[in-house]
Design a protein around this motif. Structure first.
Motif, PDB file in Angstrom:
ATOM      1  N   GLN A  68       0.823  -1.204   0.000  1.00 52.82           N
ATOM      2  CA  GLN A  68       0.000   0.000   0.000  1.00 52.82           C
ATOM      3  C   GLN A  68       0.858   1.256   0.000  1.00 52.82           C
ATOM      4  OE1 GLN A  68      -3.266   0.343  -0.324  1.00 52.82           O
ATOM      5  NE2 GLN A  68      -3.532  -1.886  -0.517  1.00 52.82           N
ATOM      6  N   ASN A 125       2.381   1.641  -3.467  1.00 50.05           N
ATOM      7  CA  ASN A 125       1.397   2.101  -4.451  1.00 50.05           C
ATOM      8  C   ASN A 125       1.033   3.565  -4.238  1.00 50.05           C
ATOM      9  OD1 ASN A 125       1.338  -0.450  -5.562  1.00 50.05           O
ATOM     10  ND2 ASN A 125      -0.372  -1.144  -4.269  1.00 50.05           N
ATOM     11  N   ASP A 126       0.836   3.948  -2.954  1.00 52.47           N
ATOM     12  CA  ASP A 126       0.516   5.354  -2.673  1.00 52.47           C
ATOM     13  C   ASP A 126       1.652   6.272  -3.088  1.00 52.47           C
ATOM     14  OD1 ASP A 126      -1.875   4.525  -1.714  1.00 52.47           O
ATOM     15  OD2 ASP A 126      -1.276   4.567   0.403  1.00 52.47           O
ATOM     16  N   ALA A 146       3.976   5.711  -5.392  1.00 51.38           N
ATOM     17  CA  ALA A 146       4.095   5.768  -6.854  1.00 51.38           C
ATOM     18  C   ALA A 146       2.993   6.623  -7.460  1.00 51.38           C
ATOM     19  CB  ALA A 146       4.038   4.349  -7.415  1.00 51.38           C
ATOM     20  N   ARG A 147       1.794   6.474  -6.887  1.00 47.19           N
ATOM     21  CA  ARG A 147       0.695   7.274  -7.412  1.00 47.19           C
ATOM     22  C   ARG A 147       0.921   8.759  -7.187  1.00 47.19           C
ATOM     23  NH1 ARG A 147      -3.490   8.890  -4.778  1.00 47.19           N
ATOM     24  NH2 ARG A 147      -3.108   7.394  -3.111  1.00 47.19           N
ATOM     25  N   ARG A 148       1.413   9.136  -6.012  1.00 48.11           N
ATOM     26  CA  ARG A 148       1.654  10.551  -5.739  1.00 48.11           C
ATOM     27  C   ARG A 148       2.770  11.094  -6.613  1.00 48.11           C
ATOM     28  NH1 ARG A 148       0.778   8.874  -0.361  1.00 48.11           N
ATOM     29  NH2 ARG A 148       3.026   8.701  -0.036  1.00 48.11           N
ATOM     30  N   ASP A 149       3.813  10.307  -6.849  1.00 48.44           N
ATOM     31  CA  ASP A 149       4.907  10.780  -7.714  1.00 48.44           C
ATOM     32  C   ASP A 149       4.417  10.988  -9.151  1.00 48.44           C
ATOM     33  OD1 ASP A 149       6.565  10.686  -5.556  1.00 48.44           O
ATOM     34  OD2 ASP A 149       7.397   8.696  -6.026  1.00 48.44           O
ATOM     35  N   GLU A 150       3.589  10.083  -9.589  1.00 42.55           N
ATOM     36  CA  GLU A 150       3.086  10.207 -10.961  1.00 42.55           C
ATOM     37  C   GLU A 150       2.198  11.454 -11.110  1.00 42.55           C
ATOM     38  OE1 GLU A 150       0.628   7.549 -14.263  1.00 42.55           O
ATOM     39  OE2 GLU A 150       1.031   6.765 -12.236  1.00 42.55           O
ATOM     40  N   GLU A 151       1.368  11.713 -10.123  1.00 45.35           N
ATOM     41  CA  GLU A 151       0.503  12.891 -10.174  1.00 45.35           C
ATOM     42  C   GLU A 151       1.315  14.172 -10.140  1.00 45.35           C
ATOM     43  OE1 GLU A 151      -2.145  12.465  -6.967  1.00 45.35           O
ATOM     44  OE2 GLU A 151      -3.374  10.875  -7.908  1.00 45.35           O
TER      45      GLU A 151
END
Length: 531
Positions: free
Chosen positions: A472, A475-476, A478-483
């Motif tokens: 988790q 994933n969190d 990676a998602r924040r870096d992508e955004e």
């Protein structure tokens, strides 16, 4: 460091709180056993190896040595009833040298060291007293060196020598012996003490030495049996009867079986010491020749009608003619005298015999056979066998009697029942102990199995929670870096710096999950419920 220790203790406390009652008992007992084993191993490793410092000390010397060791701070132990002092092996020689410098042990029990203190001013009385004390001390040391003797006290009574007296009073001695617990002096040892003391004092007879033990029992007697092993007549008779009894009983046990016969032996012994002297004369020459021979012959011839003068010479030197032992011829006036002496040759044989006390005057044996067991045996044959075994002499008055009687087996049956009952009780107790030990072992194994299953379940939960949280977080992140990258590429460098901080936080979270899996699992359950 302090926070880590507190965290560890808190983790152990929470883990212990999660145990069941059985697991808590097993954990407490196991921890206590480990601590006790550790303490015992530590004491065994730290305890020094002891070795004897002094042995066979008197009570005064032992007290002085212990006092010095206490003042020097040296560890010690007492053994052999307090007459041996032991210290650590590494300190034996150093401590012995120090105590020797202090004059310990002083040998306060006497001995020849008392004679070293005499000088020219010593009186005759003190010289004799010191000599007596020295002999008592040396004899005490010698007797205490015997096996089984713990302590000994020797008192000597040595009368002063009378120069002009025809008869000197004999010296006497008394010995008090204390044996070690469980030991007793054998008759041979008592005789050794008696002869050792008698041989050490000039002019002392062994019969003048008295030996007693610490209970007041007299060990020595004056009616010795010519150097035999027994110290009294009763003991000698008892030993003789026991030996004969063993001979007869061993034969009967082989014939009728153990427990089917009983034997009683009575011996009448002669303790008189007899001395016999015999002198025998025999002819040296069987032909009858003489060893020496003497022959005297006298002849006298005078005028016819006259008689030879003869008679016994009187006190005044004149011849008494009224008495004569001559042979005179009445007609031929002749005088004759003839004397012959012959000594026969004889052989002389002188014998000197001394009969030692303890001879057998008579011997009587009584044997009783069980009627049931001896039904197939001939009593007359058994009687002959016993007579030959013990050497019975009918001319001397010996006797043997074999009787066949019914034996009373009540006591044996009762004893057999009691033994059987005790055996059954012991077997039952052994079974109960086995069942109890088996039950305890099973409970311990069940407790260990339960603890192992619980630990295994907790490890599985910890791994699942750790894997879920890590996934988790990854994933969190990676998602924040992508955004952030899609919104503003300029902030990519800042995201890298923040990534480092997030990595540290992630590692802390992973450590938290490993240390407190139940708390993290509860937190995740709350998040799932909220979602």
């Amino acid at each position: 460091m302090k926070d880590q220790i507190l965290q560890r203790l808190s983790a152990y406390q929470r883990s212990f709180s999660g145990f069941t009652a059985g697991q808590k008992v097993v954990a407490i007992l196991g921890t206590g056993a480990l601590l006790l084993a550790g303490v015992m191993v530590f004491r065994w490793v730290s305890q020094p190896d002891y070795a004897p410092l002094f042995s066979n000390l008197s009570s005064q010397d032992a007290s002085a040595v212990i006092e010095q060791l206490d003042s020097q701070g040296v560890n010690y132990k007492l053994s052999n009833g307090g007459d041996t002092v032991m210290v650590p092996r590494n300190d034996v020689y150093k401590t012995r040298i120090k105590l020797s410098g202090e004059g310990l042990p002083s040998g306060s029990d006497g001995g020849y060291s008392l004679l070293d203190k005499q000088d020219l001013s010593t009186s005759q009385f003190k010289e004799q007293t010191d000599y007596k004390r020295a002999m008592e001390g040396e004899l005490t040391k010698t007797i205490e060196a015997m096996d089984g003797v713990q302590s000994a006290v020797v008192h000597l009574a040595i009368p002063a020598k009378q120069v002009f007296a025809d008869k000197q009073d004999p010296p006497t001695a008394s010995v008090l012996v204390s044996t070690r617990p469980g030991d007793t002096l054998s008759p041979e040892q008592v005789q050794s003490v008696v002869h050792l003391v008698a041989a050490s004092i000039d002019g002392m007879d062994p019969e003048k030495v008295t030996v007693a033990d610490s209970t007041g029992k007299l060990l020595s007697t004056n009616d010795s049996l010519g150097g035999g092993a027994a110290t009294s007549r009763n003991q000698y008779v008892s030993d003789f009867q026991d030996a004969k009894h063993a001979q007869v009983q061993s034969l009967l046990d082989r014939v009728v079986g153990p427990g089917n016969s009983t034997t009683q032996v009575t011996a009448d012994l002669n303790f008189d010491k007899t001395v016999t002297e015999a002198r025998t004369y025999t002819a040296a020459d069987p032909k009858g020749l003489s060893l020496s021979s003497t022959k005297n012959t006298e002849d006298y011839t005078g005028p016819a009608g006259s008689s030879p003068a003869g008679g016994v010479v009187g006190p005044d030197g004149q011849m008494d003619t009224s008495t004569s032992s001559t042979s005179v011829g009445t007609t031929g006036s002749a005088y004759k005298k003839r004397s012959e002496t012959a000594d026969a040759a004889l052989n002389t044989k002188t014998e000197h015999r001394e009969a030692a006390p303890g001879g057998v005057e008579s011997l009587h044996v009584a044997v009783a056979l069980d009627r049931t067991a001896a039904a197939n045996n001939d009593p007359a044959e058994i009687e002959k066998m016993i007579s030959a075994a013990v050497g019975l002499d009918r001319k001397r008055g010996d006797s043997v009697r074999v009787s066949v009687l019914p034996f009373d087996r009540t006591a044996e049956k009762t004893a057999a029942k009691e033994v059987k009952a005790e055996a059954l009780a012991a077997a039952k107790a052994d079974r109960m102990n086995l069942f109890r030990n088996g039950a305890i072992g099973a409970l311990v194994l069940l407790g260990l199995l339960a603890a192992w299953l619980r630990g295994r379940r907790r490890n599985k939960q910890r791994q699942e929670a750790t894997t879920y949280v890590v996934e988790q977080l990854r994933n969190d992140a990676a998602r924040r870096d992508e955004e952030r990258t899609l919104e503003n590429p300029a902030t990519a460098l800042l995201s890298l710096e923040r990534g480092t901080e997030e990595q540290n936080v992630r590692e802390e979270l992973i450590a938290l999950v490993e240390n407190q899996p139940e708390d993290v699992a509860a937190l995740l359950r709350g998040w799932l419920v909220e979602r």
